[in-house]
Design an enzyme around this catalytic site. Structure first.
Site, PDB file in Angstrom:
ATOM      1  N   CYS A 131       0.992  -1.440  -0.055  1.00  0.00           N
ATOM      2  CA  CYS A 131      -0.082   0.074   0.027  1.00  0.00           C
ATOM      3  C   CYS A 131       0.832   1.132   0.027  1.00  0.00           C
ATOM      4  CB  CYS A 131      -0.958  -0.070   1.076  1.00  0.00           C
ATOM      5  SG  CYS A 131      -1.857   1.397   1.268  1.00  0.00           S
ATOM      6  N   CYS A 134      -0.393   4.157   2.199  1.00  0.00           N
ATOM      7  CA  CYS A 134      -0.074   3.937   3.775  1.00  0.00           C
ATOM      8  C   CYS A 134       1.334   3.999   4.028  1.00  0.00           C
ATOM      9  CB  CYS A 134      -0.470   2.486   4.117  1.00  0.00           C
ATOM     10  SG  CYS A 134      -2.056   1.519   3.486  1.00  0.00           S
ATOM     11  N   ASP A 135       2.227   3.731   2.953  1.00  0.00           N
ATOM     12  CA  ASP A 135       3.693   3.295   3.626  1.00  0.00           C
ATOM     13  C   ASP A 135       4.652   4.301   2.714  1.00  0.00           C
ATOM     14  OD1 ASP A 135       2.950   1.609   5.376  1.00  0.00           O
ATOM     15  OD2 ASP A 135       3.041   0.077   4.063  1.00  0.00           O
TER      16      ASP A 135
END
Ligand code: NAP
Length: 315
Positions: A131, A134-135
């Site tokens: 992701c 997200c990261d």
């Protein structure tokens, strides 16, 4: 007889549980053997509103669970193994018990597909991710590899150019599967380069990712490639095996929903990634869990309103 059964315990399922519990419906949540969904596999979540310092994915899910329980949700860490939505009441079975319910919220999510290669699982959250939203921010000025040749891979690669100094797409074919526009954008971006006809065979590193072992499928050569992160973007699989034949699913297996809440069966509502393969965010999943619970509540109210008045024999 349950009034609401929520199947799934990611942000969608637990938000549905919070809303249903606060409406005094005492929902039963079948959280699955591994509760918490995809956020249990991430480290810092920095884009969930309300946490300016960020929060660990598992901590966020624990808080959501506690919040649902505080208002009376009953959470069982078991999987739903089959359902019968052709009957009224609706039936949801676990290994041990058969539950009858007036309404069901399906929030079983989707699972990122992984490569299944050595090092991948060990370094998940330490350089290996599925992701970018997200990261990605953890890899500022780093060299990032994205695996995959579809729209997701191009989207991830383009997004990651905001952070990485270089983004290399490794694809097993010589051409992309992605839509023309996405492919063109990726080709035009000076930070993106491609390694074709190549698969990743091993993720290298002890504490964090330091490189990848790649195999060129043309000449079968094997070599190590230095990088700081691996984003796997080879698609998601919706967790809908239990609903096959019971709910209308699209060609990719996602639950079909005309409005993002209702399904092909009256009284069965849907929330989160199990129908939404577009946004796939914790916050959008939570929002859709709220909508599903509110619609389920209205549905139950209408059912009760429509029920024939009690007679002396019922009492
Ligand atoms: P996808 O289109 O199925 O692409 C998956 C890619 O991963 C393919 O290139 C595939 O290679 C590769 N792959 C699969 N298994 C692999 C493995 N074990 N090792 C190496 N590579 C592997 O999946 P997606 O990109 O997630 O897209 C899913 C759907 O959502 C599509 O319909 C897509 O158009 C849509 N989507 C749209 C957008 C957008 O419009 N912005 C964004 C994301 C997704 P092969 O090419 O060799 O099969």
């Amino acid at each position: 007889m349950e009034r609401i059964i929520v199947i799934g315990s990611g942000p969608a399922g637990l938000t549905a549980a919070i809303y249903a519990a606060r409406a005094n419906l005492r929902p039963l949540v079948l959280a699955g053997g591994l509760y918490g969904g995809q956020l249990m596999l991430t480290t810092d979540v920095e884009n969930y509103p309300g946490f300016p310092e960020g929060i660990l994915g598992p901590d966020l899910m624990t808080k959501l669970r506690e919040q649902a329980e505080r208002f009376g949700a009953r959470i069982l860490d078991v999987d739903a193994v089959s359902v019968d939505f052709t009957r009224s009441p609706l039936v949801v079975r676990t290994e041990e018990v058969e539950h009858d319910a007036k309404s069901v919220i399906v929030a079983t999510g989707a699972s990122a597909r992984w490569l299944g290669i050595p090092g991948e699982e060990k370094l998940r959250g330490r350089g290996v991710s599925s992701c970018a939203t997200c990261d990605g921010a953890f890899f500022k000025e780093r060299h990032i590899v994205v695996v995959g040749g579809g729209d997701s891979a191009m989207e991830e690669a383009l997004f990651l150019t905001r952070f990485g100094r270089r983004v290399t797409v490794v694809h097993r074919r010589e051409s992309l599967r992605a839509s023309k526009i996405m492919a063109e954008r990726a080709h035009a971006n000076p930070k993106v380069d491609f390694i074709w006809n190549t698969v990743v065979e091993r993720v290298l590193g002890d504490e964090h990712v330091t490189g990848l072992r790649l195999r060129n499928l043309r000449d079968d050569s094997l070599y190590d490639f230095d990088c700081d992160a691996l984003f796997v973007a080879i698609g998601h699989t919706p967790n809908t095996a239990v609903f096959r034949g019971q709910l209308d699913l699209d060609d990719l297996g996602y639950v079909r929903s005309p409005d993002g809440v209702s399904t092909s069966v009256e009284g069965v509502f849907v929330a989160g990634d199990v129908y939404d393969h577009r946004y796939r965010q914790a916050i959008t999943a939570a929002g859709s869990g709220c909508k599903a619970a509110m619609d389920a509540e209205k549905y139950l109210e209408a059912l009760e309103f429509a029920a024939p008045p009690l007679t002396a024999a019922d009492l």
